[in-house]
Enzyme design. Structure first.
Site, PDB file in Angstrom:
ATOM      1  N   MET A  80       0.850  -1.199   0.000  1.00 61.51           N
ATOM      2  CA  MET A  80       0.000   0.000   0.000  1.00 61.51           C
ATOM      3  C   MET A  80       0.886   1.249   0.000  1.00 61.51           C
ATOM      4  O   MET A  80       0.445   2.342   0.391  1.00 61.51           O
ATOM      5  CB  MET A  80      -0.941  -0.018   1.209  1.00 61.51           C
ATOM      6  N   HIS A  83       9.078   0.941   3.115  1.00 63.02           N
ATOM      7  CA  HIS A  83      10.153   0.951   4.108  1.00 63.02           C
ATOM      8  C   HIS A  83      11.026  -0.281   3.882  1.00 63.02           C
ATOM      9  O   HIS A  83      10.759  -1.076   2.956  1.00 63.02           O
ATOM     10  CB  HIS A  83       9.586   1.012   5.531  1.00 63.02           C
ATOM     11  N   GLY A 137      11.177  -3.059   5.249  1.00 62.19           N
ATOM     12  CA  GLY A 137      10.452  -4.331   5.227  1.00 62.19           C
ATOM     13  C   GLY A 137      10.000  -4.654   3.810  1.00 62.19           C
ATOM     14  O   GLY A 137      10.165  -5.777   3.319  1.00 62.19           O
ATOM     15  N   HIS A 138       9.436  -3.645   3.129  1.00 61.92           N
ATOM     16  CA  HIS A 138       9.023  -3.851   1.734  1.00 61.92           C
ATOM     17  C   HIS A 138      10.242  -4.124   0.851  1.00 61.92           C
ATOM     18  O   HIS A 138      10.189  -4.965  -0.047  1.00 61.92           O
ATOM     19  CB  HIS A 138       8.322  -2.595   1.187  1.00 61.92           C
ATOM     20  N   SER A 184       4.416   0.862   8.005  1.00 56.69           N
ATOM     21  CA  SER A 184       4.149   2.228   7.534  1.00 56.69           C
ATOM     22  C   SER A 184       3.465   3.037   8.632  1.00 56.69           C
ATOM     23  O   SER A 184       3.601   4.260   8.702  1.00 56.69           O
ATOM     24  CB  SER A 184       3.252   2.180   6.293  1.00 56.69           C
TER      25      SER A 184
HETATM   26  O1  PAF Z   1      -0.078  -5.875   3.414  1.00 56.90           O
HETATM   27  C1  PAF Z   1      -0.511  -4.926   2.730  1.00 56.90           C
HETATM   28  O2  PAF Z   1       0.149  -3.907   2.536  1.00 56.90           O
HETATM   29  C2  PAF Z   1      -1.908  -5.031   2.123  1.00 56.90           C
HETATM   30  O3  PAF Z   1      -2.775  -5.694   2.979  1.00 56.90           O
HETATM   31  C3  PAF Z   1      -1.908  -5.671   0.732  1.00 56.90           C
HETATM   32  C4  PAF Z   1      -1.438  -7.112   0.772  1.00 56.90           C
HETATM   33  C5  PAF Z   1      -1.019  -4.868  -0.205  1.00 56.90           C
HETATM   34  C6  PAF Z   1      -3.319  -5.669   0.159  1.00 56.90           C
HETATM   35  O4  PAF Z   1      -3.817  -4.372   0.047  1.00 56.90           O
END
Ligand code: PAF
Length: 297
Positions: free
Chosen positions: A30, A34, A36-37, A186
């Site tokens: 979303m 950061h 983690g992503h 986030s």
């Molecule tokens: O984990 C997230 O950021 C959200 O739940 C996802 C998997 C992108 C779905 O909107």
């Protein structure tokens, strides 16, 4: 890297890449990226030929009184980070295109979606499952990368993939933490300095659970005893208010009385106005598998 805003363009790119035999990896997010992503992106880069990061603040997974309107968002910064990480496509569709007027179809993963996080946030997992399935259909990934930080989300998505015979492999990556243990999220951006310090109580409570299971060695550990010890950690923090604590089977989410198998130990805690979640997977020594708390392909 290319920013793609339209569904039909993303579909075309995915169709063409699949046609050329390329392995597609999707990191659904979303935004407000950061470390983690970025860990997920790096895993995707290692395993796939073509990496797609989706940035979509999904309205259907937020309740009426939740933080949808103020959810942190900075697509320019997210795009810069994606360029640095060698992402091929940043897919960021509009809500109007994802949910056009007349939209009526939702995915419900029964049972798993209604407990714990789902009980506190009714409708949340229906929104998650729906948008994740839509993203899978649009991007058609071979692999999709999720963080263990959202432990129940992983269980719900894994069940959906099995139940609907989806041809995508879930790659679950370990929770990334700050040096003091706070899980990267986030929503940490909402915390004041005092709240940020208090927020370590989630990790401290989970560490307490880990210690108790370790102390037990081979034997099963009383889940109520673990819960009481975790509760004590949270209650000793004046800025914290426990929402739920769950010690469950790591796959079925069935509540455990004793930790005699792989267990998901999860909690949600309000720190001031900010609700944070965290979890660990624990198992008694004799059932422990290598990598149980790390990546679970
Ligand atoms: O984990 C997230 O950021 C959200 O739940 C996802 C998997 C992108 C779905 O909107």
């Amino acid at each position: 890297m290319e920013l793609i805003r339209r569904i039909h363009l993303m579909r075309e790119i995915a169709r063409e890449a699949r046609g050329r035999g390329k392995k597609i990896g999707l990191v659904p997010t979303m935004g407000a990226l950061h470390d983690g992503h970025l860990y997920l992106v790096r895993r995707a880069r290692e395993l796939c030929d073509l990496v797609v990061v989706s940035v979509f603040v999904n309205p259907t997974q937020f309740g009426a009184n939740e933080d949808f309107d103020r959810y942190p968002s900075d697509l320019t910064r997210d795009a810069d980070l994606c360029v640095q990480e060698g992402v091929d496509y940043l897919f960021s569709p509009s809500a109007e295109e994802m949910y056009p007027p007349g939209f009526r179809t939702y995915v419900e993963v029964e049972g798993l979606s209604q407990v714990f996080e789902g009980a506190s946030r009714p409708g949340h997992f229906r929104g998650v499952a729906t948008v994740v399935l839509k993203l899978f259909n649009i991007v058609r990934p071979h692999f999709s990368f999720f963080g263990q930080k959202d432990g129940q989300q992983v269980i719900v998505v894994r069940r959906m993939i099995r139940d609907l015979n989806l041809e995508v492999e879930l790659v679950v990556c370990p929770t990334q933490r700050d040096a003091d243990g706070l899980a990267l999220s986030s929503r940490n951006a909402y915390l004041s300095p005092e709240e940020r310090a208090a927020a370590t109580c989630l990790y401290r409570a989970l560490e307490r659970a880990r210690e108790l299971v370790e102390e037990q060695g081979d034997g099963p550990c009383d889940a109520r005893k673990i819960e009481a010890a975790m509760r004590e950690v949270i209650e000793s923090e004046p800025l914290a208010r426990l929402d739920y604590l769950a010690i469950t089977d790591a796959e079925t989410l069935e509540r455990l009385d004793v930790v005699d198998r792989q267990a998901l130990v999860a909690l949600a805690v309000w720190i001031g106005e900010t609700r944070l979640i965290d979890n660990v997977i624990l198992s008694p020594k004799k059932t422990r598998q290598p990598g149980a708390e790390g990546e679970q392909p």
